[in-house]
Design a protein around this motif. Structure first.
Motif, PDB file in Angstrom:
ATOM      1  N   ASP A 187     -26.509 -42.514  42.882  1.00  0.00           N
ATOM      2  CA  ASP A 187     -26.042 -42.485  44.274  1.00  0.00           C
ATOM      3  C   ASP A 187     -25.445 -41.116  44.594  1.00  0.00           C
ATOM      4  O   ASP A 187     -25.706 -40.554  45.653  1.00  0.00           O
ATOM      5  CB  ASP A 187     -24.978 -43.568  44.508  1.00  0.00           C
ATOM      6  N   VAL A 188     -24.614 -40.632  43.681  1.00  0.00           N
ATOM      7  CA  VAL A 188     -24.007 -39.307  43.826  1.00  0.00           C
ATOM      8  C   VAL A 188     -24.587 -38.439  42.713  1.00  0.00           C
ATOM      9  O   VAL A 188     -24.582 -38.823  41.542  1.00  0.00           O
ATOM     10  CB  VAL A 188     -22.469 -39.396  43.729  1.00  0.00           C
ATOM     11  N   THR A 189     -25.113 -37.294  43.076  1.00  0.00           N
ATOM     12  CA  THR A 189     -25.806 -36.426  42.124  1.00  0.00           C
ATOM     13  C   THR A 189     -24.829 -35.887  41.078  1.00  0.00           C
ATOM     14  O   THR A 189     -23.798 -35.306  41.438  1.00  0.00           O
ATOM     15  CB  THR A 189     -26.465 -35.258  42.887  1.00  0.00           C
ATOM     16  N   PRO A 190     -25.123 -36.090  39.786  1.00  0.00           N
ATOM     17  CA  PRO A 190     -24.197 -35.607  38.758  1.00  0.00           C
ATOM     18  C   PRO A 190     -24.049 -34.076  38.803  1.00  0.00           C
ATOM     19  O   PRO A 190     -24.967 -33.373  39.228  1.00  0.00           O
ATOM     20  CB  PRO A 190     -24.869 -36.040  37.443  1.00  0.00           C
ATOM     21  N   PRO A 191     -22.884 -33.562  38.358  1.00  0.00           N
ATOM     22  CA  PRO A 191     -22.631 -32.117  38.373  1.00  0.00           C
ATOM     23  C   PRO A 191     -23.774 -31.336  37.723  1.00  0.00           C
ATOM     24  O   PRO A 191     -24.287 -31.726  36.692  1.00  0.00           O
ATOM     25  CB  PRO A 191     -21.357 -31.982  37.537  1.00  0.00           C
ATOM     26  N   GLY A 192     -24.160 -30.261  38.368  1.00  0.00           N
ATOM     27  CA  GLY A 192     -25.201 -29.398  37.818  1.00  0.00           C
ATOM     28  C   GLY A 192     -26.602 -29.777  38.253  1.00  0.00           C
ATOM     29  O   GLY A 192     -27.537 -29.015  38.051  1.00  0.00           O
ATOM     30  N   LEU A 193     -26.771 -30.961  38.846  1.00  0.00           N
ATOM     31  CA  LEU A 193     -28.114 -31.379  39.273  1.00  0.00           C
ATOM     32  C   LEU A 193     -28.321 -31.227  40.779  1.00  0.00           C
ATOM     33  O   LEU A 193     -29.451 -31.230  41.257  1.00  0.00           O
ATOM     34  CB  LEU A 193     -28.390 -32.827  38.834  1.00  0.00           C
ATOM     35  N   HIS A 194     -27.232 -31.101  41.532  1.00  0.00           N
ATOM     36  CA  HIS A 194     -27.320 -30.862  42.980  1.00  0.00           C
ATOM     37  C   HIS A 194     -28.005 -29.513  43.207  1.00  0.00           C
ATOM     38  O   HIS A 194     -27.758 -28.566  42.469  1.00  0.00           O
ATOM     39  CB  HIS A 194     -25.900 -30.841  43.547  1.00  0.00           C
ATOM     40  N   TYR A 195     -28.857 -29.421  44.223  1.00  0.00           N
ATOM     41  CA  TYR A 195     -29.531 -28.136  44.484  1.00  0.00           C
ATOM     42  C   TYR A 195     -28.510 -27.045  44.791  1.00  0.00           C
ATOM     43  O   TYR A 195     -27.414 -27.318  45.289  1.00  0.00           O
ATOM     44  CB  TYR A 195     -30.546 -28.282  45.633  1.00  0.00           C
ATOM     45  N   VAL A 196     -28.907 -25.812  44.493  1.00  0.00           N
ATOM     46  CA  VAL A 196     -28.065 -24.643  44.776  1.00  0.00           C
ATOM     47  C   VAL A 196     -28.923 -23.535  45.365  1.00  0.00           C
ATOM     48  O   VAL A 196     -29.974 -23.213  44.810  1.00  0.00           O
ATOM     49  CB  VAL A 196     -27.403 -24.091  43.483  1.00  0.00           C
ATOM     50  N   LEU A 197     -28.504 -22.966  46.465  1.00  0.00           N
ATOM     51  CA  LEU A 197     -29.087 -21.724  46.972  1.00  0.00           C
ATOM     52  C   LEU A 197     -27.964 -20.737  47.241  1.00  0.00           C
ATOM     53  O   LEU A 197     -27.031 -21.043  47.989  1.00  0.00           O
ATOM     54  CB  LEU A 197     -29.881 -21.922  48.261  1.00  0.00           C
ATOM     55  N   THR A 198     -28.062 -19.567  46.614  1.00  0.00           N
ATOM     56  CA  THR A 198     -27.092 -18.498  46.844  1.00  0.00           C
ATOM     57  C   THR A 198     -27.850 -17.333  47.475  1.00  0.00           C
ATOM     58  O   THR A 198     -28.805 -16.844  46.880  1.00  0.00           O
ATOM     59  CB  THR A 198     -26.464 -18.061  45.504  1.00  0.00           C
ATOM     60  N   HIS A 199     -27.467 -16.924  48.674  1.00  0.00           N
ATOM     61  CA  HIS A 199     -28.183 -15.812  49.314  1.00  0.00           C
ATOM     62  C   HIS A 199     -28.037 -14.528  48.515  1.00  0.00           C
ATOM     63  O   HIS A 199     -29.011 -13.835  48.259  1.00  0.00           O
ATOM     64  CB  HIS A 199     -27.660 -15.586  50.741  1.00  0.00           C
ATOM     65  N   TYR A 200     -26.808 -14.178  48.133  1.00  0.00           N
ATOM     66  CA  TYR A 200     -26.573 -12.899  47.460  1.00  0.00           C
ATOM     67  C   TYR A 200     -26.109 -13.208  46.038  1.00  0.00           C
ATOM     68  O   TYR A 200     -26.870 -13.782  45.274  1.00  0.00           O
ATOM     69  CB  TYR A 200     -25.612 -12.054  48.302  1.00  0.00           C
ATOM     70  N   ASP A 201     -24.891 -12.816  45.671  1.00  0.00           N
ATOM     71  CA  ASP A 201     -24.354 -13.192  44.362  1.00  0.00           C
ATOM     72  C   ASP A 201     -23.278 -14.254  44.554  1.00  0.00           C
ATOM     73  O   ASP A 201     -22.667 -14.345  45.626  1.00  0.00           O
ATOM     74  CB  ASP A 201     -23.667 -11.990  43.687  1.00  0.00           C
ATOM     75  N   ALA A 223     -17.490 -15.077  51.456  1.00  0.00           N
ATOM     76  CA  ALA A 223     -17.209 -13.859  50.691  1.00  0.00           C
ATOM     77  C   ALA A 223     -18.465 -13.286  50.059  1.00  0.00           C
ATOM     78  O   ALA A 223     -18.420 -12.232  49.433  1.00  0.00           O
ATOM     79  CB  ALA A 223     -16.178 -14.157  49.608  1.00  0.00           C
ATOM     80  N   ASP A 224     -19.610 -13.961  50.217  1.00  0.00           N
ATOM     81  CA  ASP A 224     -20.827 -13.447  49.580  1.00  0.00           C
ATOM     82  C   ASP A 224     -21.423 -12.324  50.413  1.00  0.00           C
ATOM     83  O   ASP A 224     -21.613 -12.449  51.620  1.00  0.00           O
ATOM     84  CB  ASP A 224     -21.838 -14.552  49.302  1.00  0.00           C
ATOM     85  N   HIS A 225     -21.737 -11.231  49.725  1.00  0.00           N
ATOM     86  CA  HIS A 225     -22.090  -9.979  50.387  1.00  0.00           C
ATOM     87  C   HIS A 225     -23.431  -9.465  49.876  1.00  0.00           C
ATOM     88  O   HIS A 225     -23.674  -9.446  48.674  1.00  0.00           O
ATOM     89  CB  HIS A 225     -20.986  -8.952  50.102  1.00  0.00           C
ATOM     90  N   GLY A 226     -24.298  -9.047  50.805  1.00  0.00           N
ATOM     91  CA  GLY A 226     -25.588  -8.509  50.383  1.00  0.00           C
ATOM     92  C   GLY A 226     -26.315  -7.845  51.524  1.00  0.00           C
ATOM     93  O   GLY A 226     -25.740  -7.586  52.590  1.00  0.00           O
ATOM     94  N   VAL A 227     -27.581  -7.560  51.285  1.00  0.00           N
ATOM     95  CA  VAL A 227     -28.455  -6.958  52.290  1.00  0.00           C
ATOM     96  C   VAL A 227     -29.588  -7.937  52.540  1.00  0.00           C
ATOM     97  O   VAL A 227     -30.061  -8.600  51.620  1.00  0.00           O
ATOM     98  CB  VAL A 227     -29.112  -5.654  51.783  1.00  0.00           C
ATOM     99  N   GLU A 228     -30.011  -8.041  53.786  1.00  0.00           N
ATOM    100  CA  GLU A 228     -31.159  -8.887  54.097  1.00  0.00           C
ATOM    101  C   GLU A 228     -31.920  -8.172  55.208  1.00  0.00           C
ATOM    102  O   GLU A 228     -31.347  -7.855  56.249  1.00  0.00           O
ATOM    103  CB  GLU A 228     -30.648 -10.276  54.528  1.00  0.00           C
ATOM    104  N   ARG A 229     -33.179  -7.880  54.955  1.00  0.00           N
ATOM    105  CA  ARG A 229     -34.018  -7.121  55.893  1.00  0.00           C
ATOM    106  C   ARG A 229     -33.280  -5.898  56.445  1.00  0.00           C
ATOM    107  O   ARG A 229     -33.241  -5.671  57.662  1.00  0.00           O
ATOM    108  CB  ARG A 229     -34.504  -8.036  57.013  1.00  0.00           C
ATOM    109  N   GLY A 230     -32.649  -5.176  55.549  1.00  0.00           N
ATOM    110  CA  GLY A 230     -31.996  -3.915  55.911  1.00  0.00           C
ATOM    111  C   GLY A 230     -30.603  -4.051  56.490  1.00  0.00           C
ATOM    112  O   GLY A 230     -29.941  -3.051  56.751  1.00  0.00           O
ATOM    113  N   VAL A 231     -30.140  -5.285  56.699  1.00  0.00           N
ATOM    114  CA  VAL A 231     -28.829  -5.505  57.315  1.00  0.00           C
ATOM    115  C   VAL A 231     -27.801  -5.864  56.235  1.00  0.00           C
ATOM    116  O   VAL A 231     -27.894  -6.919  55.602  1.00  0.00           O
ATOM    117  CB  VAL A 231     -28.894  -6.645  58.363  1.00  0.00           C
ATOM    118  N   GLU A 232     -26.815  -4.994  56.022  1.00  0.00           N
ATOM    119  CA  GLU A 232     -25.737  -5.309  55.078  1.00  0.00           C
ATOM    120  C   GLU A 232     -24.782  -6.283  55.754  1.00  0.00           C
ATOM    121  O   GLU A 232     -24.441  -6.131  56.933  1.00  0.00           O
ATOM    122  CB  GLU A 232     -24.999  -4.030  54.675  1.00  0.00           C
ATOM    123  N   GLN A 233     -24.373  -7.314  55.045  1.00  0.00           N
ATOM    124  CA  GLN A 233     -23.596  -8.367  55.691  1.00  0.00           C
ATOM    125  C   GLN A 233     -22.824  -9.214  54.696  1.00  0.00           C
ATOM    126  O   GLN A 233     -23.197  -9.343  53.544  1.00  0.00           O
ATOM    127  CB  GLN A 233     -24.541  -9.296  56.474  1.00  0.00           C
TER     128      GLN A 233
END
Lengths: 378, 378
Positions: free
Chosen positions: A43-57, A153-163
């Protein structure tokens, strides 16, 4: 040659017909991860199995004690809140099925080159925190406010835009109760793991993942619509780059099967013994409650109504369904399809768009059911 | 057409020159996941960030209470152990850096088509359990024993062979103290998560992941060398299918950098400001302790000795290293290289083999260092 930020980004593009995945797509797939579909048993996804997407670091947070959340802009009283201070508010816990807006992207043709999700970018967690509307009340929203902007607080560049990663919600969504937006500091009863936004994140039940700003450090109330990169450039449903498009918001209905039987390591094709097989899975929709699920065992030719578990009161979480199948020797393709109260369902033809968002095309699970006595090839 | 198990498996193959990744490789990459390299900041990898490879499905374990571990074969007294019973033994906790034998595979040319790891298939955890030699002592090993076979509950097909996942260790390794093999029931002080072998797994410090049998349900002491699929067919270092090859065993030395600066979303290229940059990372080797780490900031032309943290007493865990770099505007490629006490190091040319195992080729991290005042293109 002088180097500039724009040099690190390649333009967004579509893969050519038959083009395999590139090393850039693989680099994202190796960092981010889906939920193995057999985890839908929980019912509730166990730790570590939930999907993760991180844009930058994943940002480096040496000390939770030093973390501050600021609330400012068109408010009567700016706030500067520690975690300790946030925890003095009455805690709210909400069970939420979260899904990446790009889930299903890698099945699209032509394929938008980005994080190459199949269908696993989903998971369900119990999020605990303070309702956003409580914090906005405390700050006092000015009468000319229209939008609320969230900065991570996640910082990166995407299509030339630092953000820094930034997204907004219209004021009525930010202060609403259906869903009730949370500023969350716990996941499944424990402090947020680093990859899920430690120490603080936004949770917007029913919305795709891009709204759920992680590593949340600032909330700014604005008197004009926010037009940052993630709001106006990325996360728009459009068919050509010239269109303004429409924003990606709530999760489209989807049902997924737990692939039955056992898999081949490389092809992931399933093997099921002939006889009675209980097919089961989960279904969810961010727009309106799921009302029914249909199952097909003949590649979408015929559909059967599945058994849907009774309403469990967790409006924003997936619901379990099941269906008894009598498997005969041969090849089969299994599918499931969700319907919601607003009349939305899943398409049988791909809902293509340039960013590859909200692709809730019906899942196809190829299954081989071997002959009971494999004595040789016919 | 009659269908048989063999029909679900395609033969093992190498990708053609320039062939992108296929949907089969993507399906594995979406289920399994690496450790984002910035997680090397942590001595012990936080939950959910440790790499995971599951050959088949994560088995469904409805109740830990009902789980039994059997010890049988060439023993004087067969054992049938509950978790409760295992916990009555003195617990041992060992910090272990674990790495998939296929780590680095996707960089190989030609690329063996399998789980397409870049370099992220690694992680460090504190494993708690009972030393295997204690259980084997309790059972009493017969004098003709030579091999110990471990069977997990994960079931699938691989190249036409239906199997439970099985691996063996030579008796001297199974009963040895360098490393001391554990039957583990806890990871970082908590019960094993489903994807890490709940409720019980083998931990063989210093060996690649294929030896660390998850969902462990049986230990059989044998009087002949085990020749199961994962021992004799898979996980062999060979250049042609005809060779018997040599077994994959201990982890080859590797050093990895935490990519500095911040990334571009799609290319993952790093952006670093000009000036002083502390490069840091981790290094490990299963064969012998790491003795030194070298860093290159000019794509391997020159190498500098990094600062290695003092020996922390965790023989089987990675060690932190750091190096101060003075970044000048332009393009750079950063690398690190580990050396161990046995004289092993990392190659600058790919160590190719048919299965893509133990590829510890030196990592390359491309970095763009922009001009301090980006006023236009030169």
């Amino acid at each position: 040659m002088r180097r500039h930020l724009a040099d690190v980004s390649t333009p967004s593009r579509l893969a050519s017909p038959g083009e395999g995945l590139g090393m850039d797509e693989l680099a994202l797939a190796a960092r981010n991860h889906g939920m193995p579909l057999e985890a839908m048993r929980h019912d509730v996804t166990p730790p570590g199995l939930h999907y993760v997407l991180t844009h930058y670091d994943i940002p480096h947070v040496p000390s939770e004690t030093d973390w501050r959340l600021t609330v400012s802009g068109r408010v009567r009283r700016a706030l500067n809140l520690s975690l300790e201070r946030l925890r003095t508010h009455t805690a709210v816990t909400t069970r939420v099925t979260m899904e990446c807006a790009g889930n299903g992207r890698a099945f699209l043709s032509p394929r938008p080159v980005s994080q190459p999700w199949l269908v696993e970018a989903v998971g369900t967690a119990e999020w605990t925190g303070v309702p956003l509307r409580v914090l906005l009340d405390e700050a006092g929203i000015a009468s000319d406010a229209v939008d609320v902007v969230f900065t991570g607080a996640d910082h990166g560049v995407e299509r030339g835009v630092e953000q820094d990663y930034q997204r907004s919600l219209p004021l009525d969504v930010a202060t609403g109760r259906e869903p009730e937006v949370l500023v969350a500091y716990a996941m499944n009863g424990a402090p947020l793991p680093p990859q899920h936004g430690s120490p603080l994140r936004l949770v917007v039940p029913g919305w795709y993942g891009m709204a759920q700003v992680k590593w949340l450090r600032d909330i700014t109330v604005a008197d004009a619509p926010f037009n940052g990169f993630q709001q106006s450039v990325a996360y728009r449903i459009r068919e050509t780059p010239e269109e303004a498009g429409t924003p990606v918001t709530r999760i489209a209905p989807r049902a997924l099967l737990i692939p039955p039987g056992f898999p081949d390591f490389m092809s992931r094709t399933r093997v099921v013994s002939p006889g009675t097989v209980t097919l089961e899975g989960r279904a969810w929709s961010g727009g309106a409650p799921v009302t029914s699920v249909e199952v097909s065992t003949d590649n979408g030719v015929s559909w059967h109504t599945a058994d849907l578990e009774p309403d469990h009161g967790h409006r924003w979480a997936w619901r379990r369904w099941s269906h008894i199948w009598s498997a005969a020797p041969g090849d089969h393709v299994l599918s499931a399809r969700a319907h919601d109260e607003a009349g939305n369902t899943q398409p049988l033809e791909q809902p293509w768009n340039l960013g590859g968002f909200a692709n809730n095309l019906v899942q196809q699970v190829p299954v081989i059911c071997p002959d009971p006595a494999p004595t040789g090839r016919a």
